[in-house]
Design an enzyme around this catalytic site. Structure first.
Site, PDB file in Angstrom:
ATOM      1  N   GLY A  48       0.832  -1.154  -0.059  1.00  0.00           N
ATOM      2  CA  GLY A  48      -0.037   0.000   0.130  1.00  0.00           C
ATOM      3  C   GLY A  48       0.721   1.221  -0.082  1.00  0.00           C
ATOM      4  O   GLY A  48       1.861   1.249   0.864  1.00  0.00           O
ATOM      5  N   ASP A  72       2.520  -0.603  12.009  1.00  0.00           N
ATOM      6  CA  ASP A  72       2.714  -1.807  12.605  1.00  0.00           C
ATOM      7  C   ASP A  72       3.610  -2.483  12.317  1.00  0.00           C
ATOM      8  O   ASP A  72       3.718  -3.784  12.396  1.00  0.00           O
ATOM      9  CB  ASP A  72       1.390  -2.685  11.988  1.00  0.00           C
ATOM     10  CG  ASP A  72       1.421  -2.847  10.488  1.00  0.00           C
ATOM     11  OD1 ASP A  72       1.926  -2.098   9.917  1.00  0.00           O
ATOM     12  OD2 ASP A  72       0.735  -3.503   9.762  1.00  0.00           O
ATOM     13  N   MET A  85      -8.635   3.386   8.916  1.00  0.00           N
ATOM     14  CA  MET A  85      -7.727   2.028   8.259  1.00  0.00           C
ATOM     15  C   MET A  85      -6.828   1.395   9.433  1.00  0.00           C
ATOM     16  O   MET A  85      -6.773   2.203  10.633  1.00  0.00           O
ATOM     17  CB  MET A  85      -6.986   2.654   7.232  1.00  0.00           C
ATOM     18  CG  MET A  85      -7.505   2.454   5.914  1.00  0.00           C
ATOM     19  SD  MET A  85      -6.486   2.580   4.493  1.00  0.00           S
ATOM     20  CE  MET A  85      -7.653   2.237   3.089  1.00  0.00           C
ATOM     21  N   SER A  96     -23.906  14.829  21.672  1.00  0.00           N
ATOM     22  CA  SER A  96     -23.304  14.086  20.596  1.00  0.00           C
ATOM     23  C   SER A  96     -22.127  13.221  20.700  1.00  0.00           C
ATOM     24  O   SER A  96     -21.535  13.627  21.665  1.00  0.00           O
ATOM     25  CB  SER A  96     -23.066  15.186  19.413  1.00  0.00           C
ATOM     26  OG  SER A  96     -22.006  15.878  19.804  1.00  0.00           O
ATOM     27  N   GLY A 110       4.940  -7.389   4.392  1.00  0.00           N
ATOM     28  CA  GLY A 110       4.782  -8.307   3.277  1.00  0.00           C
ATOM     29  C   GLY A 110       5.831  -8.032   2.474  1.00  0.00           C
ATOM     30  O   GLY A 110       6.371  -8.858   1.842  1.00  0.00           O
ATOM     31  N   ARG A 114     -25.010   7.526  12.857  1.00  0.00           N
ATOM     32  CA  ARG A 114     -24.604   7.784  11.455  1.00  0.00           C
ATOM     33  C   ARG A 114     -23.153   6.898  11.465  1.00  0.00           C
ATOM     34  O   ARG A 114     -22.482   7.045  12.436  1.00  0.00           O
ATOM     35  CB  ARG A 114     -24.539   9.051  10.884  1.00  0.00           C
ATOM     36  CG  ARG A 114     -25.746   9.851  10.779  1.00  0.00           C
ATOM     37  CD  ARG A 114     -26.655   9.423   9.553  1.00  0.00           C
ATOM     38  NE  ARG A 114     -27.910  10.139   9.602  1.00  0.00           N
ATOM     39  CZ  ARG A 114     -28.838   9.950  10.066  1.00  0.00           C
ATOM     40  NH1 ARG A 114     -29.104   9.289  10.805  1.00  0.00           N
ATOM     41  NH2 ARG A 114     -29.897  10.927   9.693  1.00  0.00           N
ATOM     42  N   ARG A 142      13.374  10.110  -3.065  1.00  0.00           N
ATOM     43  CA  ARG A 142      14.245  11.216  -3.274  1.00  0.00           C
ATOM     44  C   ARG A 142      15.762  11.092  -2.485  1.00  0.00           C
ATOM     45  O   ARG A 142      16.609  11.431  -2.778  1.00  0.00           O
ATOM     46  CB  ARG A 142      13.555  12.566  -2.838  1.00  0.00           C
ATOM     47  CG  ARG A 142      14.447  13.899  -2.707  1.00  0.00           C
ATOM     48  CD  ARG A 142      13.412  14.921  -2.562  1.00  0.00           C
ATOM     49  NE  ARG A 142      13.957  16.392  -2.610  1.00  0.00           N
ATOM     50  CZ  ARG A 142      14.448  16.778  -1.328  1.00  0.00           C
ATOM     51  NH1 ARG A 142      14.293  16.062  -0.205  1.00  0.00           N
ATOM     52  NH2 ARG A 142      14.782  17.890  -1.279  1.00  0.00           N
ATOM     53  N   ARG A 193      19.350  10.769  -4.001  1.00  0.00           N
ATOM     54  CA  ARG A 193      20.355  11.746  -3.891  1.00  0.00           C
ATOM     55  C   ARG A 193      21.569  11.193  -2.981  1.00  0.00           C
ATOM     56  O   ARG A 193      22.760  11.878  -3.186  1.00  0.00           O
ATOM     57  CB  ARG A 193      19.803  13.223  -3.094  1.00  0.00           C
ATOM     58  CG  ARG A 193      18.456  13.512  -4.203  1.00  0.00           C
ATOM     59  CD  ARG A 193      18.456  15.094  -3.954  1.00  0.00           C
ATOM     60  NE  ARG A 193      17.646  15.536  -5.171  1.00  0.00           N
ATOM     61  CZ  ARG A 193      16.896  16.562  -5.117  1.00  0.00           C
ATOM     62  NH1 ARG A 193      16.662  17.324  -4.042  1.00  0.00           N
ATOM     63  NH2 ARG A 193      16.384  16.793  -6.274  1.00  0.00           N
ATOM     64  N   ARG A 249      -5.215  -2.423   8.880  1.00  0.00           N
ATOM     65  CA  ARG A 249      -5.721  -3.829   8.939  1.00  0.00           C
ATOM     66  C   ARG A 249      -5.715  -4.508  10.085  1.00  0.00           C
ATOM     67  O   ARG A 249      -6.717  -5.279  10.373  1.00  0.00           O
ATOM     68  CB  ARG A 249      -4.776  -4.377   7.680  1.00  0.00           C
ATOM     69  CG  ARG A 249      -5.539  -5.366   6.950  1.00  0.00           C
ATOM     70  CD  ARG A 249      -4.496  -6.214   6.060  1.00  0.00           C
ATOM     71  NE  ARG A 249      -3.396  -5.412   5.735  1.00  0.00           N
ATOM     72  CZ  ARG A 249      -2.900  -5.070   4.421  1.00  0.00           C
ATOM     73  NH1 ARG A 249      -3.644  -5.485   3.431  1.00  0.00           N
ATOM     74  NH2 ARG A 249      -1.902  -4.498   3.995  1.00  0.00           N
TER      75      ARG A 249
END
Ligand code: F6P
Length: 328
Positions: free
Chosen positions: A15, A134, A174, A220, A108, A252, A25, A29, A176
């Site tokens: 990812g 992670d 996100m 809320s 991975g 929601r 970069r 360099r 995983r």
């Protein structure tokens, strides 16, 4: 410094994450600084197998320190998981006279690098690039800080609607298998509850917490849910569950998704990428291989790739407690 390495290949894999370009970069360099040729390998291990490789000089990487994504593009290669795929990749590296590899990616990608190193005794160094944070052996992976800021910014906006309509929002972020984004962004954005895979909060405790909120006068609430949460329900099922059990809540769901992976890297991620890129190249030139570069106690250090992959980057229990206290 050893003189054996004359050409280094760099690739991004898995990812994408903000800061990968700044790391490319830095690698390019640092190579130029030490008079080493740097080759960009496109689409991760996929491009390595296909020989999609191009020389990059220091001007090739101009104006990318501030750009999200990766100019080298990224992929998750199934073919590289096979011995035949890795043999093709090795041939392409030899054809291009590449002596060593810098792999920018997550666990991975590092596993692929380790297997390759073992089979062909090919020098590899990893730079941790993933928003999930992670990876063992570094306090920060590239893109994590930027992703946190993106998430906090998004939740701040959601809070405006939550407040205006007296609503409860479940915001899925996100990560995983890891709750680092949820926990830190949740505290930063003032979440009522934070659900992470490392801690099984339990549905009853969630309801209890929401009941307490109502009694204490909160109108809320924001509940941050890590996508890898193991509470047993996905974020939409959670909404249904709470609505069934607490009809007084208007609920929601907002799934932030891939917007968390994009955008211009934060200053922190740019500096981190530059430091790790320099260390990666210089470590290879010193003859070190099969390590990951990382940041621990603000020092750039090396961790064996095997440990980086197998070790766990644990959740900070102090943060869990802070989050509990903050929701009082
Ligand atoms: O590992 C980074 C990550 O963004 C995870 O947080 C998420 O689960 C996964 O990648 C999504 O992968 P993809 O972009 O392939 O859907």
């Amino acid at each position: 410094m050893s003189v054996q390495i004359k050409k280094i290949g760099v690739l991004t894999s898995g990812g994408d994450s903000p800061g990968m370009n700044a790391a490319i970069r830095a690698v390019v360099r640092t190579c130029a600084y030490h008079n080493i040729v740097c080759m960009g390998i496109y689409r991760g291990f996929e491009g390595m197998i296909e020989g999609d490789i191009l020389e990059m000089g220091p001007r090739f990487v101009k104006n990318i320190v501030n750009k999200g994504g990766t100019i080298l593009k990224s992929a998750r290669s199934k073919e590289f998981m096979t011995a035949e795929g890795r043999a093709k990749a090795y041939e392409e590296l030899k054809k291009n006279d590449i002596d060593a590899l810098v792999i920018i990616g997550g666990d991975g990608s590092f596993t692929g690098g380790m297997v390759f190193n073992k089979e062909y005794n090919f020098p590899v160094i990893g730079i941790p690039g993933t928003i999930d944070n992670d990876i063992y052996g570094t306090s920060f992976t590239l893109g994590y800080d930027t992703a946190l800021n993106t998430v906090v910014d998004a939740i701040d906006k959601i809070r405006d609607t939550a407040n205006s309509h007296n609503r409860l929002f479940f915001v899925e972020v996100m990560g995983r298998d890891a709750g680092h984004i949820a926990l830190n962004a949740g505290i930063g954005a003032g979440a009522e509850e934070i659900l992470i895979p490392e801690e099984d909060l339990g549905l009853e405790r969630l309801l209890e917490s929401l009941r307490r909120s109502k009694v204490s006068g909160k109108s809320s609430s924001i509940v941050v849910v890590s996508e890898g949460d193991k509470i047993g329900k996905n974020v939409f099922e959670l909404k249904d569950y709470v609505e069934e059990n607490m009809p007084e809540y208007d609920v929601r769901v907002s799934v932030l998704g891939h917007m968390q992976r994009g955008g211009s890297p934060s200053c922190f991620d740019r500096v981190l990428a530059s430091r790790l890129g320099v260390k990666a190249v210089e470590s290879l030139l010193e003859g070190k291989t099969n390590y990951m570069v990382g940041l621990v106690s603000d020092k750039v250090v090396l961790t064996p790739l095997e440990q980086a992959v197998k070790g766990q980057s644990k959740i900070d229990e102090e943060l869990v407690r802070v989050s509990d206290i903050m929701s009082t």
